[in-house]
Structures are given as structure tokens and as C-alpha cells.
Write an enzyme that holds these catalytic residues in place. Structure first.
Site, short mmCIF file in Angstrom:
data_model
loop_
_atom_site.label_atom_id
_atom_site.label_comp_id
_atom_site.label_asym_id
_atom_site.label_seq_id
_atom_site.Cartn_x
_atom_site.Cartn_y
_atom_site.Cartn_z
N THR A 14 -4.65 67.98 97.45
CA THR A 14 -5.87 67.19 97.59
C THR A 14 -6.38 67.16 99.02
OG1 THR A 14 -5.25 65.77 95.76
CG2 THR A 14 -6.80 64.83 97.32
N SER A 64 0.54 70.93 91.40
CA SER A 64 1.04 70.83 90.03
C SER A 64 1.39 72.22 89.49
CB SER A 64 0.04 70.12 89.13
OG SER A 64 -1.23 70.70 89.27
N THR A 101 0.34 66.17 96.69
CA THR A 101 1.31 65.08 96.53
C THR A 101 2.09 65.16 95.22
OG1 THR A 101 -0.34 63.61 95.55
CG2 THR A 101 -0.06 63.49 97.94
#
Ligand code: ASP
Length: 352
Positions: A14, A64, A101
Site C-alpha cells: 500500500t 498478498s 502489510t
């Protein structure tokens, strides 16, 4: 402080994302974006920022999508940057990894095992908002990570987030949105930013634990893209038949079992027999508690004894991320079953 610059490695997340028609996507050109963000800092803070260089991955990712191959690539890039010049001085005095994250705690744990013995700081950070978003936590997190990466006494892989410094192999993502998004539930902070300055709690650090020559363990994770380790959280009424499909699958070489409370499972002989069969086949099976705080102690209740009888390894108060990445790491090396079991039970990087 070291004289050599810090190497910032940008992997995505992000922090570096930009808006697109489909939502946030990883963006490029991070170095000029970072320098623009830092140019907005008050002059004294700009002047005291450690010097840095940037290595930007050509195809930054949403974390991810990370796999063990990404952990391996990162460890090798850090190991390469760890080299010294012909005059014997380091090219880089420390490393900052910019990461999404979502799987940051996995990468930090994996790096800790691969870079065992490192005597320079490796600080992994990310952000809940993109660098250019209004009120973003990204500039502050990167600034703090740089300041910790300039601390000579920090000699391990750490995570820096919201002004806190956490041991990499003890860290978990704790909040989906809050800026204070990471926790280290079973180990105290390694440091904190106080009035903008990095303060290390050195007695908690690894420098004494691993004093001596660096001994990186850059195992080849190529074969582990499809992870040979599975993660199974028990649930009330669990089906031994379903567990069997995973545990006895030929490609599965290890498993994390998330059991009840202080280390309990149902006293079902079929379940205990299945675990015993899998560990008898040389599969590494380790147990942690589903409680985020506290270790497992499998000998406390009769309901835990079955785990011991089945050869399941107690993982103490390790995080799931630290267990899974340790199993991947041990399985990627030419070790005997006995050596793997013994190394699993040993604290390699303060993960247990
Ligand atoms: N999905 C993002 C990632 O992990 C989330 C973040 O960076 O905060 O890459």
C-alpha cells in the site's frame, strides 16, 4: 551511526500504491516519490536523515501475492548488499525493506532465519495508507525505519511501525486499518521512537545471542513455491478424515497445528493416530495455541498428552508466521529429521 548509506529495497505494498480504476495497485518510481515526501519535512529532520540508496523491484507486488520465492529473493539481495568494498568497508550500513502489510510479518520472520547472525540492522516497514494520501502514515514509518536502520547496536531483522520497533520473528499484523497496526504479543518492544529519535532497548536485542561471524543460511526455496507446509486450526467437531487428506498428502512435509488453550486437542484416538502416522513419516508437525498470548505446555492436561505421544513439536509462544517460515526454512535444507526437530526446538533468532 555508520558512514555507509542505507539500502532501501522497495517490494510493493500500500505504501507505494496508486489509485487505478480497479482500486489501489502497486506503483513505481518510489525513489523520487520518497525524496519528494522527505523534502516536506522540517529542515532539521531532513538534515539528520541517514543517507540512503534505493533498490526498486521492477514489478512491485501487493504482498498478498508473496511466496517463499519472494522471501528468498529479498534475503539474497540483502546478502549481496551486505558485502564490503575492496577497502573492507561495508557498501551499506543497514537495510530498510518497504513491504505490504498483509504478509509483512511472514517476510520479516523468513528474513530472520535466512539472515541468521546478521550484525547490521534490517528494518521492515510498510503503511496503512499510500505515500501521497492525505495524513498518510507512510512518510513517518519510512523515516523511523531509516533512523533505526542507522543504529549500529541493532543487529537483527526488525519491524518498524507507528514508532515501535518489534522483533521481526515475533511480529504479527494486528489491525486491518489502524496506524498502530502491528504487535509482538509475546515479546517486548525492541525500541521506540521518542521525540523523533530512535531509542533501542538493547538488552532485548539479539546482538549478544548471535555474537560472532555472520552465518547466513540462504537456503533454496525454489521447490517451496507451492508450500510444503500446511496450516490447520482446530475447530470444534473437526473431521479426522479431512485432516488426513492434508496431512498424509505426499507433497506435505510439515504442518502448523493451532490447538486449544495451553496445548490441547480432542482425545480422539483416530486423531492422535493420524498425527503419529504423519510425524512417523518424517513430517514436521508443530503446535501453537489459538490464544494470541502465552505458550503451549502440552503436558498440563491429559488432553494435551496425545500431542506429545504423537511426536508433535511444541512451538512455545511462537507466532504462526514464525512457525510456518521456520518449517519452510528447515525443510529447504539438507538436514536429517532429527536435526530438523532439534533445530525447530532451538531458538535460532529469538523467535521462541
Ligand atoms: N494489500 C496490501 C499489501 O499487503 C496491504 C498493505 O500494504 O497495507 O500489499
Amino acid at each position: 551511526m555508520h558512514d555507509a548509506p542505507i539500502l532501501i529495497i522497495y517490494t510493493g505494498g500500500t505504501l507505494g500504491m496508486l489509485e487505478s480504476a480497479r482500486g489501489l495497485v502497486p506503483g513505481n518510481d518510489i525513489e523520487s516519490r520518497l525524496r519528494t515526501a522527505f523534502a516536506a519535512l522540517p529542515p532539521a529532520r531532513q538534515a539528520s536523515l541517514p543517507a540512503f540508496e534505493v533498490l526498486e523491484y521492477a514489478a512491485p507486488i501487493d504482498s498478498s501475492a508473496a511466496t517463499p520465492a519472494d522471501w528468498q529473493r529479498l534475503a539474497r539481495d540483502i546478502a549481496e548488499g551486505y558485502s564490503t568494498t575492496d577497502a573492507g568497508s561495508p557498501h551499506y550500513s543497514g537495510f530498510v525493506v518497504l513491504h505490504g502489510t498483509d504478509t509483512l510479518a511472514w517476510t520479516a520472520s523468513s528474513l530472520a532465519y535466512q539472515l541468521q547472525g546478521i550484525d547490521r540492522p534490517v528494518v521492515v516497514t510498510g503503511a496503512q495508507l499510500p505515500l501521497e494520501a492525505e495524513g498518510s502514515d507512510a512518510p513517518g514509518n519510512i523515516e523511523a525505519a531509516l533512523r533505526f536502520a542507522a543504529c549500529r547496536e541493532l543487529q537483527e531483522v526488525a519491524v518498524c511501525f507507528a514508532g515501535k520497533l518489534l522483533r521481526g520473528a515475533r511480529t504479527r499484523k494486528w489491525d486491518t486499518h489502524a496506524f498502530d497496526g502491528f504487535a509482538s504479543p509475546n515479546y517486548p518492544l525492541l525500541g521506540e521512537l521518542v521525540d523523533g529519535q530512535p531509542v533501542l532497548y538493547t538488552a532485548r536485542g539479539l546482538d549478544a545471542h548471535q555474537r560472532g561471524l555472520p552465518r547466513f543460511e540462504l537456503a533454496d526455496y525454489a521447490a517451496t513455491k507451492e508450500s510444503p507446509v500446511v496450516r490447520i486450526a482446530l475447530w470444534p467437531g473437526l473431521s479426522t478424515r479431512l485432516l488426513e487428506a492434508w496431512l498424509l498428502d505426499d507433497s506435505v512435509q510439515g504442518a502448523l497445528l493451532e490447538v486449544w488453550g495451553s496445548g490441547n486437542i480432542p482425545g480422539d484416538p483416530a486423531l492422535i493416530g493420524l498425527l503419529a502416522q504423519a510425524s512417523g513419516e518424517g513430517k514436521l508437525i508443530a503446535a501453537i495455541s489459538q490464544c494470541p498470548h502465552g505458550p503451549v505446555s502440552m503436558e498440563t492436561y491429559a488432553a494435551g498428552r496425545g500431542l506429545i505421544d504423537a511426536g508433535v513439536l511444541p512451538a512455545d509462544a511462537m507466532t504462526p508466521e514464525a512457525v510456518m517460515t521456520k518449517l519452510v526454512h528447515l525443510l529447504a535444507q539438507p538436514l536429517s529429521d532429527a536435526e530438523r526437530r532439534q533445530r525447530f526446538l532451538t531458538s535460532l533468532v529469538g523467535e521462541r
